[in-house]
Design an enzyme around this catalytic site. Structure first.
Site, mmCIF file in Angstrom:
data_model
loop_
_atom_site.group_PDB
_atom_site.id
_atom_site.type_symbol
_atom_site.label_atom_id
_atom_site.label_comp_id
_atom_site.label_asym_id
_atom_site.label_seq_id
_atom_site.Cartn_x
_atom_site.Cartn_y
_atom_site.Cartn_z
ATOM 1 N N ASP A 478 -3.244 4.784 5.092
ATOM 2 C CA ASP A 478 -2.207 5.733 4.692
ATOM 3 C C ASP A 478 -1.954 5.683 3.187
ATOM 4 O O ASP A 478 -1.762 6.716 2.534
ATOM 5 C CB ASP A 478 -0.907 5.489 5.472
ATOM 6 N N ASN A 505 -0.257 1.818 8.515
ATOM 7 C CA ASN A 505 0.355 0.482 8.561
ATOM 8 C C ASN A 505 1.383 0.312 7.441
ATOM 9 O O ASN A 505 1.582 -0.784 6.931
ATOM 10 C CB ASN A 505 -0.713 -0.613 8.520
#
Length: 600
Positions: A478, A505
């Site tokens: 991400d 995460n």
């Protein structure tokens, strides 16, 4: 200091120049065809297999219709990117998948080329052939240096070229149509023979100038310069002697430059003819088939699987092919292979124990070595090669762990898939997962620019279509995605259909494990990832699909869905993982990195 390889490159260039001049002389009595400088360059690129060019328009590359020549070319498509950095990443990914060709990125003067330079630097670091061509002011303006926009305001019009010199192997600043063809040929030859980026400027008043097309009848040289016969013979004798002394207890260790310098076929022939066990460094993953019965796994020093580590380090002789001994590629410099047990083959030199032989390149050496070592097949073939295949863990916890996720994804892959792994979490997670036959693995392990994979996936997907490869599957964190997410819109517009797995995460996982596990600087903003494809181009939601999985059951159901597996649309999967969980190899590498930094 001028090296032997530099001198050999000059000889090759002069040989090609002589061929070109001979062709021009033979046709001198005829009225030769004329071609614009732009079309000359595009024809050369087409001859080299280029079908797509990446970039961003700007006034200096649009003026006098340079961009128009590209867009109007019948067999080369223009792929407009969201920014120049992503365009350079795309050219890099394109070149990695489309071997024997090169990637091309076009930017405008100053602001555009500086934005692209990080992507070009990554290609330089990892030996990827990319042409960076820049639309620049007219030749008159380059000489008189007026106070133009996109300049630094101090008259230094050569500042950007000097910057490019740091990250390209050759440069050409076109100033006259008389020398344009020769200069274009020179830099392209350097690009394809030395597997590194080159830089070419195109002044606005030269793009439409007419020049003779005669040179185009002479193909650009691809072959490396010949090895010195006497030195090569001595090197072959030495290597064969060491193999015999080792009692055929020899291991082949293949790395990135085997791919970059086009010796895949020779390496495969070496394995098949000798029966020597073969292992790969991380940057050499998929250089040989990971389904080959003599393939044993990834070797990266202390981070290796214990079985792999023992097999490689106990071998009496290592034939190392195309090594790049960076920190992450060697398990933080924990290779335990003494030079006395090693022969290293490179593109422009050979190392036999402690002796270096400049100018003895592996492309021409390997076929002769294979012929000398064929008799080893019977003995070496009896040496066992343990296969380290990670099993999918049966965990009682339904959360998606890295220990479960990466082996499970290994079951999802197919032959000819192109698998792109972001620096850090994803690349380390996939290292121990054997990939199917003819799969292609892309990761930027040496330069390690986070966000590289998003632009690279675009270029890889276009090249995969050209090469009739399989699905393109991206694994990106991400944090990395947030750097370059705009390029998802170019994927939608270009109608490529990768599967994008976003590892959510909550931040920079690799950075947490290197330093600052609970520091705020490793956190990122929360995004709604499943809305990105519609926001960034698929406005009616018909060209894409998005999913979010937060447990093993959800992931298993998705991977078993045949419509999902067929990848007939661009798809994004948000995979929710624990903030602190990380792959085994990355955890070990982070610990070793911390120790190494402490000693330093």
């Amino acid at each position: 200091m001028t090296t032997t390889s530099d001198l050999q490159a000059d000889v090759a260039r002069l040989r090609h120049e002589l061929q070109s001049l001979t062709a021009e002389h033979d046709l001198a009595a005829q009225d030769g065809d004329l071609i614009t400088v732009s079309d000359y360059l595009l024809t050369r690129l087409e001859q080299l297999g280029v079908t797509s060019i990446f970039g961003v328009p700007g006034d200096f590359n649009m003026r006098n219709v340079y961009q128009d020549y590209i867009e109007d070319h019948p067999r080369i498509q223009w792929v407009g990117n969201c920014n120049e950095l992503n365009a350079a990443y795309a050219a890099d990914g394109y070149a990695r998948v489309k071997e024997h060709s090169l990637g091309v990125v076009v930017t405008t003067f100053g602001v555009g080329e500086l934005s692209a330079i990080n992507g070009v630097a990554g290609a330089f670091s990892e030996m990827v052939p990319v042409l960076h061509t820049v639309g620049v002011p007219s030749t008159v303006q380059l000489k008189t240096r007026p106070l133009l926009h996109h300049t630094l305001g101090d008259g230094r019009f050569d500042a950007y070229t000097k910057a490019a010199e740091q990250v390209t192997i050759a440069q050409a600043s076109l100033m006259s149509k008389v020398h344009a063809a020769a200069e274009i040929d020179r830099v392209l030859t350097e690009c394809i023979t030395r597997a590194r980026p080159v830089y070419l400027t195109m002044p606005t008043d030269l793009v439409g100038e007419k020049i003779p097309a005669k040179r185009l009848t002479v193909p650009l040289l691809r072959t490396p310069p010949p090895n010195n016969p006497e030195v090569e013979a001595f090197v072959l004798d030495e290597i064969v002697r060491l193999v015999k002394e080792a009692g055929e207890d020899v291991v082949i260790l293949v790395d990135a430059c085997a791919i970059r310098h086009d010796v895949r076929e020779e390496v495969n022939d070496l394995i098949n003819k000798t029966g020597f066990p073969v292992y790969a460094a991380p940057m050499g993953k998929t250089a040989v088939s990971e389904q080959h019965d003599r393939y044993g796994g990834i070797y990266m020093g202390s981070i290796s699987h214990p079985t792999v580590k023992a097999k490689v380090e106990k071998a009496k002789l290592i034939l190392s092919i195309g090594a790049l001994k960076s920190d992450f590629n060697t398990g933080m410099f924990t290779y335990s292979i003494p030079p006395t047990h090693t022969v290293e083959l490179h593109s422009d030199h050979t190392l036999v124990r402690h002796a270096q032989f400049p100018g003895i390149g592996m492309k021409l050496l390997l076929p002769k070595l294979i012929a000398r070592l064929k008799e080893c097949r019977e003995g070496a073939g009896r040496l066992p090669v343990p296969h380290c295949k990670p099993e999918v863990l049966e965990e009682t916890d339904d959360r998606i762990s890295h220990a479960y996720f990466w082996p499970r994804m290994g079951q999802f892959f197919r032959e000819k898939d192109v698998i792109v792994a972001e620096t850090g979490t994803s690349s380390f997670g996939l290292l121990d997962v054997p990939l199917p036959d003819k799969a292609v693995f892309l990761s930027q392990i040496l330069f390690g620019s986070i966000g590289w994979t998003v632009g690279s996936t675009l270029g890889a997907a276009i090249a995969a279509t050209d090469h009739k490869l399989g699905r393109v599957i991206l694994f990106v964190g991400d944090g990395s995605l947030q750097l370059t997410a705009q390029e998802l819109s170019t994927m939608v517009r270009s109608k490529v259909k990768p599967i994008v797995f976003v590892i959510n995460n909550q931040g920079y996982n690799v950075e947490r494990h290197l330093h600052g596990m609970n520091r705020k600087y490793n956190d990122i903003a929360t995004w709604e990832y499943t809305t990105l494809l519609t926001t960034l181009g698929d406005l009616d939601g018909t060209a894409s699909r998005s999913y979010k999985v937060g447990d093993k059951g959800g992931l298993e159901k998705l991977l078993a869905n045949p419509d999902f597996a067929e990848a007939n649309k661009i798809q994004l999967v948000e995979v929710v993982m624990d903030k602190y969980d990380t792959p085994r190899a990355l955890k070990t590498a982070s610990e070793l990195s911390a120790k190494h930094a402490g000693k330093a």
